[in-house]
Write a protein that holds these residues in place. Structure first.
Motif, mmCIF file in Angstrom:
data_model
loop_
_atom_site.group_PDB
_atom_site.id
_atom_site.type_symbol
_atom_site.label_atom_id
_atom_site.label_comp_id
_atom_site.label_asym_id
_atom_site.label_seq_id
_atom_site.Cartn_x
_atom_site.Cartn_y
_atom_site.Cartn_z
ATOM 1 N N SER A 114 56.772 75.578 35.424
ATOM 2 C CA SER A 114 57.987 74.774 35.602
ATOM 3 C C SER A 114 58.785 74.593 34.321
ATOM 4 C CB SER A 114 57.625 73.400 36.167
ATOM 5 O OG SER A 114 57.225 73.517 37.510
ATOM 6 N N TYR A 115 58.257 75.081 33.201
ATOM 7 C CA TYR A 115 58.970 74.863 31.941
ATOM 8 C C TYR A 115 60.290 75.626 31.863
ATOM 9 C CZ TYR A 115 55.980 71.538 29.702
ATOM 10 O OH TYR A 115 55.341 70.362 29.384
ATOM 11 N N ARG A 116 60.409 76.730 32.582
ATOM 12 C CA ARG A 116 61.690 77.446 32.605
ATOM 13 C C ARG A 116 62.759 76.565 33.278
ATOM 14 N NH1 ARG A 116 63.179 82.966 35.849
ATOM 15 N NH2 ARG A 116 65.220 83.249 34.938
ATOM 16 N N THR A 117 62.383 75.918 34.375
ATOM 17 C CA THR A 117 63.307 75.017 35.060
ATOM 18 C C THR A 117 63.661 73.832 34.170
ATOM 19 O OG1 THR A 117 62.451 75.650 37.226
ATOM 20 C CG2 THR A 117 63.604 73.542 37.097
ATOM 21 N N ILE A 164 67.363 72.630 32.703
ATOM 22 C CA ILE A 164 67.891 71.266 32.820
ATOM 23 C C ILE A 164 68.272 70.742 31.437
ATOM 24 C CG2 ILE A 164 67.295 68.873 33.393
ATOM 25 C CD1 ILE A 164 65.436 70.120 35.590
ATOM 26 N N ALA A 165 67.402 70.960 30.454
ATOM 27 C CA ALA A 165 67.696 70.505 29.095
ATOM 28 C C ALA A 165 68.922 71.206 28.531
ATOM 29 C CB ALA A 165 66.483 70.759 28.192
ATOM 30 N N ASP A 166 69.052 72.515 28.779
ATOM 31 C CA ASP A 166 70.244 73.235 28.324
ATOM 32 C C ASP A 166 71.500 72.604 28.918
ATOM 33 O OD1 ASP A 166 68.748 75.003 26.830
ATOM 34 O OD2 ASP A 166 68.863 76.642 28.295
ATOM 35 N N ALA A 167 71.439 72.244 30.206
ATOM 36 C CA ALA A 167 72.586 71.605 30.844
ATOM 37 C C ALA A 167 72.886 70.261 30.193
ATOM 38 C CB ALA A 167 72.329 71.434 32.338
ATOM 39 N N MET A 168 71.836 69.497 29.868
ATOM 40 C CA MET A 168 72.045 68.196 29.241
ATOM 41 C C MET A 168 72.610 68.326 27.833
ATOM 42 S SD MET A 168 68.729 66.053 30.545
ATOM 43 C CE MET A 168 68.582 65.524 32.251
ATOM 44 N N HIS A 169 72.348 69.477 27.180
ATOM 45 C CA HIS A 169 72.902 69.742 25.856
ATOM 46 C C HIS A 169 74.297 70.359 25.942
ATOM 47 C CE1 HIS A 169 69.426 68.597 23.502
ATOM 48 N NE2 HIS A 169 68.634 69.394 24.199
ATOM 49 N N ASN A 170 74.730 70.740 27.130
ATOM 50 C CA ASN A 170 76.050 71.327 27.324
ATOM 51 C C ASN A 170 77.105 70.310 26.894
ATOM 52 O OD1 ASN A 170 78.599 71.848 28.918
ATOM 53 N ND2 ASN A 170 77.422 73.632 29.550
ATOM 54 N N PRO A 171 78.153 70.741 26.177
ATOM 55 C CA PRO A 171 79.178 69.789 25.728
ATOM 56 C C PRO A 171 79.778 68.948 26.854
ATOM 57 C CG PRO A 171 79.516 71.919 24.682
ATOM 58 C CD PRO A 171 78.403 72.099 25.686
ATOM 59 N N GLU A 172 79.826 69.485 28.063
ATOM 60 C CA GLU A 172 80.411 68.735 29.170
ATOM 61 C C GLU A 172 79.518 67.582 29.626
ATOM 62 O OE1 GLU A 172 81.974 71.154 32.321
ATOM 63 O OE2 GLU A 172 82.446 72.770 30.913
ATOM 64 N N LEU A 173 78.229 67.636 29.315
ATOM 65 C CA LEU A 173 77.298 66.581 29.739
ATOM 66 C C LEU A 173 76.680 65.825 28.574
ATOM 67 C CD1 LEU A 173 75.390 68.415 32.629
ATOM 68 C CD2 LEU A 173 77.169 66.676 32.848
ATOM 69 N N LEU A 174 77.016 66.217 27.355
ATOM 70 C CA LEU A 174 76.341 65.668 26.181
ATOM 71 C C LEU A 174 76.479 64.156 26.056
ATOM 72 C CD1 LEU A 174 74.567 66.693 23.963
ATOM 73 C CD2 LEU A 174 76.574 67.088 22.557
ATOM 74 N N THR A 214 59.741 68.445 24.090
ATOM 75 C CA THR A 214 59.789 69.908 24.019
ATOM 76 C C THR A 214 61.212 70.418 23.896
ATOM 77 O OG1 THR A 214 57.795 70.011 25.380
ATOM 78 C CG2 THR A 214 59.084 72.039 25.194
ATOM 79 N N PHE A 215 62.155 69.776 24.622
ATOM 80 C CA PHE A 215 63.518 70.299 24.694
ATOM 81 C C PHE A 215 64.541 69.447 23.951
ATOM 82 C CE2 PHE A 215 61.233 71.948 28.400
ATOM 83 C CZ PHE A 215 61.376 73.311 28.167
ATOM 84 N N ARG A 216 64.076 68.429 23.236
ATOM 85 C CA ARG A 216 64.878 67.650 22.303
ATOM 86 C C ARG A 216 66.114 66.974 22.910
ATOM 87 N NH1 ARG A 216 62.893 68.027 17.838
ATOM 88 N NH2 ARG A 216 63.879 68.643 15.971
ATOM 89 N N VAL A 217 66.000 66.545 24.159
ATOM 90 C CA VAL A 217 67.037 65.687 24.741
ATOM 91 C C VAL A 217 66.789 64.281 24.199
ATOM 92 C CG1 VAL A 217 67.974 64.696 26.872
ATOM 93 C CG2 VAL A 217 67.217 67.095 26.831
ATOM 94 N N ASP A 218 67.824 63.641 23.687
ATOM 95 C CA ASP A 218 67.679 62.297 23.130
ATOM 96 C C ASP A 218 67.049 61.385 24.191
ATOM 97 O OD1 ASP A 218 68.083 59.631 22.211
ATOM 98 O OD2 ASP A 218 69.820 60.271 21.037
ATOM 99 N N PRO A 219 65.878 60.797 23.921
ATOM 100 C CA PRO A 219 65.212 59.963 24.928
ATOM 101 C C PRO A 219 66.027 58.748 25.350
ATOM 102 C CG PRO A 219 64.091 59.778 22.809
ATOM 103 C CD PRO A 219 65.105 60.878 22.678
ATOM 104 N N ARG A 220 66.994 58.346 24.539
ATOM 105 C CA ARG A 220 67.848 57.214 24.909
ATOM 106 C C ARG A 220 68.797 57.586 26.049
ATOM 107 N NH1 ARG A 220 70.184 56.033 19.068
ATOM 108 N NH2 ARG A 220 70.193 58.306 19.188
#
Length: 197
Positions: free
Chosen positions: A97-100, A104-114, A151-157
């Protein structure tokens, strides 16, 4: 309450993306689209409030199809449903499931969702006890949020995790169906200014 058309289209795309039993993978663009929606005027939803609603919902007895729907406003939020695989009665995310999660993390890092924050909501089917399912779904939501943050460095806040157990079945007529064992990601509005940690 019906899910928004964009959510239904995304769910259909998810269902068609992989053969039955295979790990489903959703391309980044579809995740961004699913999480983008109308997010500037969203209902005020928090993990704590959802947990309270789910626990209160546990008072309803009888078969799942006879229980009232969980009175929450989640369907109004931009969202995606993803299949994250876990071992039976375990909160450890399977490597498959890590690819999925990465998508998701890439999307959360996308400028439109950052600049947005997200609810990670765990759901189970009705196998096991309701109390056990509530606990397991919370552990799984925590595991997904933890993987996104570490693992994917999305800000936990930007992440809140909540487990709803079996209280928010997607298919109440088939309460043990795999479709009920899911993780939902909801965009709950702007995160505000987050200073670097």
């Amino acid at each position: 309450m019906r899910a928004p058309a964009s959510t239904l289209a995304l769910a259909a795309a998810l269902a068609a993306a992989a053969p039955a039993g295979a790990q489903q993978f959703t391309p980044n663009a579809e995740i961004v689209q699913g999480l983008q929606g109308a997010v500037d005027d969203v209902p005020n939803v928090s993990a704590q409030a959802l947990r309270g609603l789910a626990e209160a919902h546990m008072q309803y007895s009888g078969p799942p199809q006879g229980r009232p729907p969980l009175a929450i406003q989640l369907d109004q939020l931009a969202q995606i449903n993803v299949e994250i695989e876990f071992d039976l009665n375990s909160a450890m995310v399977k490597p498959s499931s890590y690819r999925t999660l990465g998508a998701i993390a890439d999307a959360m890092h996308n400028p439109e969702l950052l600049g947005y924050k997200f609810l990670v909501v765990g759901n189970t089917d009705t196998t096991g006890t309701r109390a056990g399912n509530m606990k397991l779904s919370q552990e799984r939501a925590d595991a997904v949020a933890g993987a996104l943050a570490t693992t994917f460095r999305v800000d936990p806040r930007r992440l809140q995790a909540v487990g709803l157990g079996e209280e928010n079945l997607q298919d109440a007529k088939n309460p043990t169906a795999a479709i009920n064992r899911r993780v939902q990601i909801f965009n709950v509005g702007r995160a505000g200014v987050l200073t670097p940690q």
